[in-house]
Design a protein around this motif. Sequence first.
Motif, PDB file in Angstrom:
ATOM      1  N   LEU A  64       0.835  -1.197   0.000  1.00 14.12           N
ATOM      2  CA  LEU A  64       0.000   0.000   0.000  1.00 14.12           C
ATOM      3  C   LEU A  64       0.865   1.240   0.000  1.00 14.12           C
ATOM      4  O   LEU A  64       1.802   1.362   0.792  1.00 14.12           O
ATOM      5  N   LEU A  65       0.543   2.180  -0.876  1.00  9.06           N
ATOM      6  CA  LEU A  65       1.219   3.473  -0.940  1.00  9.06           C
ATOM      7  C   LEU A  65       0.230   4.544  -0.530  1.00  9.06           C
ATOM      8  O   LEU A  65      -0.825   4.702  -1.161  1.00  9.06           O
ATOM      9  N   ILE A  66       0.553   5.261   0.535  1.00 11.58           N
ATOM     10  CA  ILE A  66      -0.328   6.317   1.049  1.00 11.58           C
ATOM     11  C   ILE A  66       0.328   7.661   0.729  1.00 11.58           C
ATOM     12  O   ILE A  66       1.402   7.966   1.241  1.00 11.58           O
ATOM     13  N   GLU A  67      -0.322   8.434  -0.115  1.00  6.15           N
ATOM     14  CA  GLU A  67       0.261   9.690  -0.574  1.00  6.15           C
ATOM     15  C   GLU A  67      -0.609  10.860  -0.144  1.00  6.15           C
ATOM     16  O   GLU A  67      -1.815  10.871  -0.389  1.00  6.15           O
ATOM     17  N   ASP A  68      -0.002  11.837   0.515  1.00 10.01           N
ATOM     18  CA  ASP A  68      -0.712  13.058   0.877  1.00 10.01           C
ATOM     19  C   ASP A  68       0.250  14.009   1.562  1.00 10.01           C
ATOM     20  O   ASP A  68       1.413  13.664   1.817  1.00 10.01           O
ATOM     21  N   VAL A  69      -0.243  15.186   1.891  1.00  5.59           N
ATOM     22  CA  VAL A  69       0.571  16.189   2.566  1.00  5.59           C
ATOM     23  C   VAL A  69       0.839  15.739   4.001  1.00  5.59           C
ATOM     24  O   VAL A  69       0.135  14.864   4.539  1.00  5.59           O
ATOM     25  N   PRO A  70       1.851  16.297   4.649  1.00  6.85           N
ATOM     26  CA  PRO A  70       2.160  15.897   6.033  1.00  6.85           C
ATOM     27  C   PRO A  70       1.020  16.221   6.990  1.00  6.85           C
ATOM     28  O   PRO A  70       0.279  17.194   6.816  1.00  6.85           O
ATOM     29  N   GLY A  71       0.875  15.362   8.011  1.00  9.48           N
ATOM     30  CA  GLY A  71      -0.020  15.651   9.115  1.00  9.48           C
ATOM     31  C   GLY A  71      -1.448  15.198   8.975  1.00  9.48           C
ATOM     32  O   GLY A  71      -2.301  15.574   9.797  1.00  9.48           O
ATOM     33  N   VAL A  72      -1.771  14.360   7.973  1.00  8.95           N
ATOM     34  CA  VAL A  72      -3.158  13.934   7.794  1.00  8.95           C
ATOM     35  C   VAL A  72      -3.390  12.489   8.246  1.00  8.95           C
ATOM     36  O   VAL A  72      -4.471  11.938   8.024  1.00  8.95           O
ATOM     37  N   GLY A  73      -2.385  11.860   8.870  1.00 13.05           N
ATOM     38  CA  GLY A  73      -2.602  10.541   9.461  1.00 13.05           C
ATOM     39  C   GLY A  73      -2.077   9.377   8.647  1.00 13.05           C
ATOM     40  O   GLY A  73      -2.499   8.235   8.876  1.00 13.05           O
ATOM     41  N   LYS A  74      -1.149   9.607   7.721  1.00 11.37           N
ATOM     42  CA  LYS A  74      -0.632   8.509   6.890  1.00 11.37           C
ATOM     43  C   LYS A  74       0.073   7.462   7.742  1.00 11.37           C
ATOM     44  O   LYS A  74      -0.241   6.265   7.692  1.00 11.37           O
ATOM     45  N   THR A  75       1.028   7.900   8.548  1.00 14.27           N
ATOM     46  CA  THR A  75       1.785   6.962   9.379  1.00 14.27           C
ATOM     47  C   THR A  75       0.910   6.356  10.460  1.00 14.27           C
ATOM     48  O   THR A  75       1.058   5.171  10.810  1.00 14.27           O
TER      49      THR A  75
END
Length: 338
Positions: A64-75
Amino acid sequence: MQIRPVGLLQAITEGDPVERSVASQVDELQAVAQQIRSAVETVIEGKPEAIELSLIALFASGHLLIEDVPGVGKTMLAKALARSISGTAQRIQFTPDLLPSDITGVSIFNSQSRTFEFKPGGVFANVVIGDEINRASPKTQSALLEAMEEHQVTVDGVTHPLPDPFMVVATQNPIEMEGTYPLPEAQRDRFMLRISMGYPVRASEVAMLDHHGAGDPLADLQPVTDVATVAGLAETVRTIFVHGAIKDYLVAVLEATRHSPDVRLGASPRAGLQLLRAARTRAVLRGRHYVIPDDIEALAGPALAHRILLSPAAQLARRDADEVVESAVRSVPIPDRD
């Protein structure tokens, strides 16, 4: 949404040689997936689609690749998924100075035994969390290629198998962000699905302030299943029935991306194999033991958009890869029984 031919579903159900044991396994996978979903939702507020796609990748033995701006809960999503299945988890912080041996491992000479001993790298875990993967150099990123495709690593000519199940959940910031490198095409092709978290709606963000402000929900998350169960249920997914018309439809979608004037490099055969596995898993999560066109259509964007390369004209026109894939899917007629 295209209109579904009435005869197709009848043909699928008539041609599905489902056994009672398979039906019970479908029920078990659906129940386990719901438990994992409920556990992850205690940490991630208001993102049901992202959580479902994560579950699809998990049970389809994909990455799975989770792409978005920092701070939106990816990790946070990656950590919650790892903790909920009670498996080993390793977090690799991808930085410009990260070396390939930090990922795969290295052979170290033991002066007492006078032999080389293998020290496993961060990739030896059930769930590998690659944090901000596109901040490392392309050489380091490529160290994951063999691991993601063959579930093994080769160091100094010796092959070492990885645990089962094995899943890479990588997060990345948009390539426009400072200090990022674009992922190589070969590595993007290894990821089964790409998702985007996006900002939460207001109600979910208010709830997040309440839950996360009073404590750490991730620390309170308890495992709801184990890796042996997940590995066994992943094998069940491979038995889900796929009608020949559905396979033809899937290949037609792949060909549509390859022949699109907006695309310089279309979806690969590997993309088709992974899209089919993902579609089988989606069918199970909806309580079906057969795949329908809706499964292919719903997953085409997450499974194909990150793999294609847009033409220079499409880039100048600021066309989006998801939009191009959606247009390709619409151009393919829904299969009928005849």
